[in-house]
Write an enzyme that holds these catalytic residues in place. Structure first.
Site, PDB file in Angstrom:
ATOM      1  N   THR A   1       0.705  -1.258  -0.001  1.00  4.84           N
ATOM      2  CA  THR A   1      -0.034  -0.015   0.102  1.00  4.84           C
ATOM      3  C   THR A   1       0.789   1.227  -0.004  1.00  4.84           C
ATOM      4  OG1 THR A   1      -1.327   1.124   1.540  1.00  4.84           O
ATOM      5  CG2 THR A   1      -0.236  -0.312   2.475  1.00  4.84           C
TER       6      THR A   1
ATOM      7  N   GLU B   1       0.370   3.706   1.844  1.00  7.40           N
ATOM      8  CA  GLU B   1       0.141   4.156   3.224  1.00  7.40           C
ATOM      9  C   GLU B   1       1.851   3.733   3.835  1.00  7.40           C
ATOM     10  OE1 GLU B   1      -3.182   3.727   5.742  1.00  7.40           O
ATOM     11  OE2 GLU B   1      -4.403   3.736   4.251  1.00  7.40           O
TER      12      GLU B   1
HETATM   13  P1  NAD Z   1      -9.951  -7.149   2.718  1.00  8.60           P
HETATM   14  O1  NAD Z   1     -10.044  -6.734   4.028  1.00  8.60           O
HETATM   15  O2  NAD Z   1     -11.251  -6.785   1.858  1.00  8.60           O
HETATM   16  O3  NAD Z   1      -9.497  -8.438   2.385  1.00  8.60           O
HETATM   17  C1  NAD Z   1      -8.539  -9.313   3.239  1.00  8.60           C
HETATM   18  C2  NAD Z   1      -8.759 -10.653   2.709  1.00  8.60           C
HETATM   19  O4  NAD Z   1      -7.548 -11.412   3.588  1.00  8.60           O
HETATM   20  C3  NAD Z   1     -10.084 -11.240   3.353  1.00  8.60           C
HETATM   21  O5  NAD Z   1     -10.732 -12.081   2.319  1.00  8.60           O
HETATM   22  C4  NAD Z   1      -9.674 -12.110   4.730  1.00  8.60           C
HETATM   23  O6  NAD Z   1     -10.599 -13.128   4.876  1.00  8.60           O
HETATM   24  C5  NAD Z   1      -8.321 -12.502   4.165  1.00  8.60           C
HETATM   25  N1  NAD Z   1      -7.386 -12.690   5.474  1.00  8.60           N
HETATM   26  C6  NAD Z   1      -7.221 -11.963   6.477  1.00  8.60           C
HETATM   27  N2  NAD Z   1      -6.549 -12.493   7.301  1.00  8.60           N
HETATM   28  C7  NAD Z   1      -5.927 -13.704   6.760  1.00  8.60           C
HETATM   29  C8  NAD Z   1      -5.182 -14.840   7.368  1.00  8.60           C
HETATM   30  N3  NAD Z   1      -4.668 -14.516   8.855  1.00  8.60           N
HETATM   31  N4  NAD Z   1      -5.084 -15.979   6.548  1.00  8.60           N
HETATM   32  C9  NAD Z   1      -5.701 -16.016   5.260  1.00  8.60           C
HETATM   33  N5  NAD Z   1      -6.487 -15.108   4.901  1.00  8.60           N
HETATM   34  C10 NAD Z   1      -6.672 -13.871   5.614  1.00  8.60           C
HETATM   35  O7  NAD Z   1      -8.708  -6.377   1.989  1.00  8.60           O
HETATM   36  P2  NAD Z   1      -8.577  -5.529   0.573  1.00  8.60           P
HETATM   37  O8  NAD Z   1      -8.941  -4.337   0.589  1.00  8.60           O
HETATM   38  O9  NAD Z   1      -9.147  -6.349  -0.437  1.00  8.60           O
HETATM   39  O10 NAD Z   1      -6.925  -5.542   0.704  1.00  8.60           O
HETATM   40  C11 NAD Z   1      -6.247  -6.727  -0.064  1.00  8.60           C
HETATM   41  C12 NAD Z   1      -4.626  -6.235  -0.146  1.00  8.60           C
HETATM   42  O11 NAD Z   1      -4.396  -4.925  -0.737  1.00  8.60           O
HETATM   43  C13 NAD Z   1      -4.359  -5.938   1.446  1.00  8.60           C
HETATM   44  O12 NAD Z   1      -3.091  -6.477   1.553  1.00  8.60           O
HETATM   45  C14 NAD Z   1      -4.137  -4.524   1.437  1.00  8.60           C
HETATM   46  O13 NAD Z   1      -3.075  -3.979   2.451  1.00  8.60           O
HETATM   47  C15 NAD Z   1      -3.955  -4.249   0.127  1.00  8.60           C
HETATM   48  N6  NAD Z   1      -4.220  -2.845  -0.329  1.00  8.60           N
HETATM   49  C16 NAD Z   1      -5.698  -2.440  -0.036  1.00  8.60           C
HETATM   50  C17 NAD Z   1      -6.027  -1.183  -0.734  1.00  8.60           C
HETATM   51  C18 NAD Z   1      -7.488  -0.812  -0.596  1.00  8.60           C
HETATM   52  O14 NAD Z   1      -7.679   0.425  -0.890  1.00  8.60           O
HETATM   53  N7  NAD Z   1      -8.388  -1.440  -0.124  1.00  8.60           N
HETATM   54  C19 NAD Z   1      -5.175  -0.326  -1.332  1.00  8.60           C
HETATM   55  C20 NAD Z   1      -3.679  -0.675  -1.383  1.00  8.60           C
HETATM   56  C21 NAD Z   1      -3.342  -2.116  -0.985  1.00  8.60           C
HETATM   57  O1  DAU Z   2      -4.159   4.161   0.565  1.00  6.65           O
HETATM   58  C1  DAU Z   2      -4.311   2.660   0.452  1.00  6.65           C
HETATM   59  C2  DAU Z   2      -5.224   2.429   1.725  1.00  6.65           C
HETATM   60  O2  DAU Z   2      -6.443   2.834   1.646  1.00  6.65           O
HETATM   61  C3  DAU Z   2      -5.305   0.869   1.825  1.00  6.65           C
HETATM   62  O3  DAU Z   2      -3.844   0.490   2.018  1.00  6.65           O
HETATM   63  C4  DAU Z   2      -6.167   0.277   3.065  1.00  6.65           C
HETATM   64  O4  DAU Z   2      -6.183  -0.828   3.205  1.00  6.65           O
HETATM   65  C5  DAU Z   2      -7.549   0.792   3.027  1.00  6.65           C
HETATM   66  O5  DAU Z   2      -8.282   0.775   3.642  1.00  6.65           O
HETATM   67  C6  DAU Z   2      -7.624   2.509   2.451  1.00  6.65           C
HETATM   68  O6  DAU Z   2      -7.168   3.244   3.637  1.00  6.65           O
HETATM   69  P1  DAU Z   2      -7.773   4.604   4.285  1.00  6.65           P
HETATM   70  O7  DAU Z   2      -7.605   4.745   5.666  1.00  6.65           O
HETATM   71  O8  DAU Z   2      -7.437   5.867   3.291  1.00  6.65           O
HETATM   72  O9  DAU Z   2      -9.257   4.229   3.729  1.00  6.65           O
HETATM   73  P2  DAU Z   2     -10.835   4.516   4.631  1.00  6.65           P
HETATM   74  O10 DAU Z   2     -11.740   4.003   3.644  1.00  6.65           O
HETATM   75  O11 DAU Z   2     -10.801   3.884   5.730  1.00  6.65           O
HETATM   76  O12 DAU Z   2     -10.890   6.167   4.714  1.00  6.65           O
HETATM   77  C7  DAU Z   2     -10.373   7.087   3.526  1.00  6.65           C
HETATM   78  C8  DAU Z   2     -10.634   8.268   3.989  1.00  6.65           C
HETATM   79  O13 DAU Z   2     -11.670   8.801   4.686  1.00  6.65           O
HETATM   80  C9  DAU Z   2      -9.581   8.398   5.189  1.00  6.65           C
HETATM   81  O14 DAU Z   2      -8.941   9.737   5.206  1.00  6.65           O
HETATM   82  C10 DAU Z   2     -10.400   8.424   6.290  1.00  6.65           C
HETATM   83  C11 DAU Z   2     -11.634   9.198   5.956  1.00  6.65           C
HETATM   84  N1  DAU Z   2     -13.090   8.575   6.709  1.00  6.65           N
HETATM   85  C12 DAU Z   2     -13.185   7.138   6.661  1.00  6.65           C
HETATM   86  C13 DAU Z   2     -14.088   6.516   7.237  1.00  6.65           C
HETATM   87  C14 DAU Z   2     -14.444   5.142   7.434  1.00  6.65           C
HETATM   88  C15 DAU Z   2     -13.756   9.239   7.167  1.00  6.65           C
HETATM   89  O15 DAU Z   2     -13.962  10.406   6.999  1.00  6.65           O
HETATM   90  N2  DAU Z   2     -15.121   8.704   7.768  1.00  6.65           N
HETATM   91  C16 DAU Z   2     -15.206   7.375   8.118  1.00  6.65           C
HETATM   92  O16 DAU Z   2     -15.906   6.805   8.709  1.00  6.65           O
END
Ligand code: NAD
Ligand code: DAU
Length: 350
Positions: A127, A129
């Site tokens: 990520t 982050e």
């Molecule tokens: P998510 O939380 O939707 O899904 C995570 C998945 O991992 C779930 O299916 C969960 O059951 C599985 N999991 C969790 N712990 C586990 C374990 N111990 N063993 C096996 N499976 C396990 O997450 P996401 O948003 O799909 O993110 C996927 C990946 O992408 C993560 O590594 C996250 O850091 C990365 N990422 C997410 C974002 C975003 O915006 N969501 C952005 C950049 C990177």
């Molecule tokens: O940047 C990549 C990351 O994006 C991933 O690595 C993480 O897995 C993913 O969860 C996401 O992280 P953020 O913290 O940026 O996402 P989130 O949707 O939780 O929040 C987006 C922005 O909105 C953040 O600045 C916090 C704000 N927020 C979030 C929630 C849930 C609010 O203001 N109110 C809320 O209730």
């Protein structure tokens, strides 16, 4: 070609699997796919329902921290795409131990098993982050890691382990660092699905701080296409930023969601800020563009309304998740996931 996808029942992992099965990535069109997922509160077999009947897809319910399960799953695997993680920043603030366990220890177990199995490529999905907040400009892949939340620190730790396994053992690892994803099937704790669900249920939406924190929003399909490119052509040992979406303040994004639903600002409640809330994320994507020919293809102006509409039309997907909502894992969610698993391919081993 055999592909192991960890976390393939989550938001991004399931999109990758659905695309893989549908032939969206030509290099992997005949691949056999094994999904390894613990089905935590965020894992959901309904996310794989569109491809569940495909004979090339197999599912193992298992924990990436479990060495025995991982060793078995890794057998005969050519490519690992590692999504499994605890992914929600707010949860990592209230309880971080599971983040260290899964994101750090679990990644270590996978890397170790991949070395022993001699896998051909390992893509570690990370990520933006890990770089921390940036006031202006964009982070490059060689920028320092300055994570601010326990979530980000656990991901940065796993990135460093991935690097070390390449340097020490020659494991062909690539690390991807992507910005905020949006799209269907995102667990309704993250900003967009959480706000849409609240609004559809007639509730307020809690905007943290002054609402001026900025994120780069990339459609999940663009992220997954970048991951597939890195899997195919990424240089072992390299890190690739993925982004190039649309940068917006949370306030502006909230306004767009409200407008699309025909609602006004009165539905917003300004609430106290997230601890150590990163002000702005931005990644420089010139490396993946120049080396691998990547470019984002999904237009935010069309895809954001489509995404909001997906949640409007798929209440049956998110309502059960909201009913089981908790700040910690719920046994009932686990039980439901288990029974869904029993309906899906039966076995817990392959
Ligand atoms: P998510 O939380 O939707 O899904 C995570 C998945 O991992 C779930 O299916 C969960 O059951 C599985 N999991 C969790 N712990 C586990 C374990 N111990 N063993 C096996 N499976 C396990 O997450 P996401 O948003 O799909 O993110 C996927 C990946 O992408 C993560 O590594 C996250 O850091 C990365 N990422 C997410 C974002 C975003 O915006 N969501 C952005 C950049 C990177
Ligand atoms: O940047 C990549 C990351 O994006 C991933 O690595 C993480 O897995 C993913 O969860 C996401 O992280 P953020 O913290 O940026 O996402 P989130 O949707 O939780 O929040 C987006 C922005 O909105 C953040 O600045 C916090 C704000 N927020 C979030 C929630 C849930 C609010 O203001 N109110 C809320 O209730």
């Amino acid at each position: 070609m055999r592909v192991l996808v960890t976390g393939g029942a989550g938001f991004i992992g399931s999109h990758f699997v659905r695309q893989l099965v549908s032939g969206a990535y030509p290099s992997y069109k005949d691949a056999e796919i094994l999904v390894l997922d613990a089905l935590t509160y965020a894992g959901n077999l309904a996310n794989l329902e569109p491809v569940v009947e495909d004979p090339r897809l197999r599912f193992v319910r298992g924990d990436i921290c479990d060495q025995e399960v991982v060793t078995q799953a890794m057998y005969g695997i050519d490519l690992v795409v590692h999504f499994a993680a605890e992914s929600h920043v707010d949860r990592s603030i209230s309880r971080s131990s599971e983040f260290v366990r899964t994101n750090v220890l679990g990644t270590h177990v996978l890397l170790d098993a991949a070395v022993n199995a001699g896998v051909g490529k390992f893509v570690h999905v990370s990520t933006d982050e890990v770089y921390g907040s940036i006031a202006s400009g964009s982070w490059r892949e060689d920028s320092p890691l300055e994570p601010n939340s326990p979530y980000a620190a656990s991901k940065a730790s796993s990135d460093l382990l991935a690097r070390a396994f390449h340097r020490t053992h020659g494991l062909p690892v690539c690390v991807t660092r992507c910005s905020n994803n949006y799209g269907p099937y995102q667990y309704p704790e993250k900003l967009i699905p959480f706000f849409v669900a609240n609004l559809l249920e007639g509730k307020q939406v809690p905007l943290y701080g002054d609402g001026e924190n900025r994120r780069d929003w990339l459609h999940v399909d663009d992220h997954c296409r970048g991951i597939a490119l890195v899997a195919e052509k990424g240089r072992p040992g390299s890190v690739y930023n993925i982004g190039g979406g649309t940068e917006l303040s949370n306030r502006d994004l909230t306004e767009l969601v409200l407008k699309h639903l025909g609602l006004g600002w009165s539905r917003v409640e300004m609430v106290s800020d997230r601890k150590a809330h990163d002000r702005r994320y931005s990644v420089d994507i010139s490396k993946i563009v120049d080396e691998l020919g990547y470019r984002p293809m999904v237009a935010f102006e069309e895809a954001l309304p489509e995404t909001v509409d997906w949640y409007v039309h798929n209440r049956r997907w998110w309502e059960p998740l909201r009913r089981r909502w908790s700040d910690s894992y719920l046994p009932s969610a686990e039980a439901v996931a288990r029974s869904a698993h029993d309906r899906f391919h039966g076995s817990s081993r392959h």
